[in-house]
Design an enzyme around this catalytic site. Structure first.
Site, short mmCIF file in Angstrom:
data_model
loop_
_atom_site.label_atom_id
_atom_site.label_comp_id
_atom_site.label_asym_id
_atom_site.label_seq_id
_atom_site.Cartn_x
_atom_site.Cartn_y
_atom_site.Cartn_z
N ASP A 179 44.29 35.83 45.28
CA ASP A 179 43.39 36.43 45.73
C ASP A 179 42.82 37.13 45.08
O ASP A 179 42.16 37.22 44.08
CB ASP A 179 43.95 36.82 47.12
CG ASP A 179 43.43 37.50 48.53
OD1 ASP A 179 42.75 38.10 48.20
OD2 ASP A 179 44.12 36.87 48.99
N HIS A 239 41.39 43.04 50.05
CA HIS A 239 42.04 41.78 50.42
C HIS A 239 43.47 41.56 50.21
O HIS A 239 44.27 41.13 51.09
CB HIS A 239 41.02 40.89 50.48
CG HIS A 239 41.23 39.37 51.15
ND1 HIS A 239 41.99 38.67 51.40
CD2 HIS A 239 41.40 39.65 52.90
CE1 HIS A 239 42.36 37.53 51.80
NE2 HIS A 239 42.24 38.14 53.63
N SER A 419 43.01 34.91 57.46
CA SER A 419 43.29 35.38 56.25
C SER A 419 45.21 36.08 56.79
O SER A 419 46.06 36.16 55.42
CB SER A 419 42.14 36.31 55.51
OG SER A 419 41.87 35.69 54.44
#
Length: 599
Positions: A179, A239, A419
């Protein structure tokens, strides 16, 4: 291929949702306490015993009964009632409330227990008779924000995680989060292990260099039009830290949120930076995370048994990415990916469309497919991904950072997206692997799908096997209930699929008991030059056909390598099952290489 920044931004759904809009779901857990019935109750009352047949009963007598005061009388009553029911009963002791504890002996069936209870119920001197139930500790975390994590515990669309915590918390398993990297957070720090920064382009990296051993997330903010014309400016998403928190935030530490596999560790691998990330970097991260060798990168000392990739872009899975995934799976690492957030067929997105992955769609708080979630036959399972509206916030709460560009104060925020759904499944896979280290990636996928429950809402387009159920799945691989989907029947006889024609391939199933499962897994491997022409049906032994795949003029890809889920619970398991393959148009041919049924 460089991942499109606009697509990437859609996929990870990084826009934070205002906490002021959130209406928290409240959660409490306590072992139920049974209050004594009135001593002068006119008739007996009973409560059904959960699970296995009871071995002991608690009998309350009316205040005027001799058995209410005399142990000898209670023992004589137990012997007499046992004789009437054909069983041997034994008075054990007097409880503090005055009730009698009666032992039923061993090997009684539920019918036997019912007969004994009926004898007590028929006695007007008995106020109540209930099973002496076995209670277990309930794993409810003390984390301050846990009550807001509806995705873990709510009965409608939560993933039933607390029930799994009674069995395992993920100890001994490393999950690689491929990520944006990791920004320091005190609610995650204890569960982080070394990772790597795989971003090779210095501009994308935004940390002053290329690849290095430091996966710290410097922020992925962008100015307007920086990535492509028409793009607005974006604050940093942090994120990877949000994803990591869902998987393994520190739990029972009196603060923040609870992680699904809070006994596991997370290895952050940085592949996404400014404007997205390259396939080549992602491929190297997959390889390294699973224990493979990457030139110029030191050997991995934190090899992962689970990989989470909450990323992607448009286009079908490439051979290069597929090869990396196949190699990782062959090394024993399960690969979990987000289905994508374009409200479109996931077959047209990567890595969602790759084989040998667990592709995850997002469900909202009511158990519907979230409006943004991709769908289709390549989707394997659904998990909570959240959804927002103008009244309440129903997103997924996890660890984050308040910095608009570079790192600032640590925080917690609600995000929504596939996600957010994918790390729910990665966390579940870690729980499973911790409980049963021998599980292969295929067995992990099969067990998750076989033990899923039906989505309580709707899913147009297909959400795989349904909504993942953590407790049931972990119990299944622990040998304590559920279904592991471990019995597989396979046909490896190749059959040519004629142009504009139909073939059937048989598999004979034997040795099964009763009906087929409600989540029968049908694995198909077909080589074809235009799979949109193909119609696939599973034909049960009685001739009933279950549609697996319809023809689609918009599906121009080749080959069909997929696992379908069929509710075949009305069909007798034993017999000859057939896979029917129909080519509905001219100009293309193919081969059914193999197919299988997993019960």
């Amino acid at each position: 291929m460089r991942t499109s920044p606009s697509v990437r931004r859609k996929l990870i759904s990084v826009a934070a949702v205002s906490a002021a809009l959130f209406t928290a779901a409240t959660a409490s857990a306590a072992v139920a306490q049974e209050s004594a019935a009135p001593q002068d109750a006119p008739a007996a009352s009973t409560e059904a015993a959960p699970g296995a047949p009871a071995e002991r009963l608690i009998v309350g007598y009316t205040s005027g009964a001799a058995e209410a005061k005399s142990n000898k009388a209670a023992d004589a009553d137990a012997v007499a009632k046992g004789k009437e029911a054909g069983e041997k009963l034994d008075f054990q002791r007097r409880l503090g409330t005055g009730a009698a504890l009666v032992d039923l002996g061993e090997d009684l069936t539920k019918a036997d227990v019912s007969d004994v209870i009926a004898e007590y119920e028929a006695d007007p001197q008995v106020a109540y008779v209930v099973p002496d139930r076995l209670n277990k500790p309930l794993a409810t975390p003390n984390d301050t924000e846990y009550a807001k994590q509806w995705d873990l515990f709510e009965t409608t669309a939560g993933m039933n995680v607390p029930g799994a915590w009674d069995v395992t918390t993920g100890t001994g398993v490393i999950v690689a989060v491929i990520d944006t990297g990791y920004v320091a957070h005190s609610d995650l720090a204890a569960n982080m292990v070394g990772g790597y920064d795989f971003i090779s382009d210095a501009t994308v990296a935004n940390d002053g260099g290329g690849r290095d051993s430091n996966p710290a997330d410097p922020g992925d903010w962008t100015a307007a039009n920086e990535c492509q014309s028409g793009d607005p400016a974006y604050d940093s998403s942090w994120h990877g830290t949000h994803v990591a928190g869902t998987i393994a935030a520190a739990t029972n530490n009196g603060k923040g949120v609870a992680g699904i596999a809070y006994g596991a560790k997370v290895s952050p691998l940085r592949v996404l930076g400014k404007c997205g990330g390259y396939d080549s970097d992602i491929i190297d991260a997959i390889t390294w995370a699973s224990g493979g060798t990457v030139s110029g990168v030191p050997a991995n000392t934190n090899v992962a048994k689970v990989i989470n990739m909450s990323l992607g872009g448009g286009g079908a899975c490439t051979t290069a990415t597929q090869n990396a995934i196949n190699a990782a799976v062959n090394r024993g690492t399960a690969v979990v990916v987000a289905a994508g957030n374009s409200n479109a067929n996931a077959a047209n997105y990567s890595p969602a469309s790759c084989s040998n992955v667990i592709s995850v769609a997002a469900a909202d708080r009511q158990g519907n497919r979230s409006y943004y979630s991709n769908y289709g036959t390549v989707v394997d399972i659904a998990a909570p991904g959240g959804e927002t509206n103008s009244v309440t916030t129903n997103g997924i709460l996890s660890t984050l950072n308040a910095g608009a560009q570079g790192p600032g104060a640590e925080s917690y925020e609600y995000y929504q997206g596939t996600s957010m759904a994918a790390p729910h499944i990665a966390g579940l896979a870690a729980l499973m692997k911790s409980k049963n280290s021998a599980l292969t990636p295929a067995q992990i996928e099969s067990a998750i799908k076989t033990n899923a429950r039906a989505l309580p809402g709707t899913c147009s387009g297909g959400c795989g096997a349904g909504l993942a159920d953590a407790a049931r799945t972990v119990q299944a691989v622990s040998g304590s209930g559920g279904s592991t989907g471990g019995t597989t029947f396979t046909s490896t006889s190749a059959v040519a699929v004629p142009d504009n024609g139909t073939i059937e391939s048989p598999i004979t199933v034997s040795g099964r008991t009763g009906n087929a499962p409600s989540a029968l897994q049908v694995g198909v491997n077909i080589t074809h030059t235009y799979r949109g022409d193909l119609v696939l049906d599973l034909v049960a032994p009685d001739g009933t056909a279950y549609r697996l795949k319809s023809a689609s003029s918009s599906d121009s890809a080749d080959n069909v390598v997929a696992t379908y889920t069929v509710n075949a619970s009305t069909e007798v398991a034993n017999g000859t099952w057939k896979l029917r393959v129909q080519d509905t148009a001219a100009q293309d041919t193919g081969t059914l290489n193999s197919w299988k049924l997993t019960f």
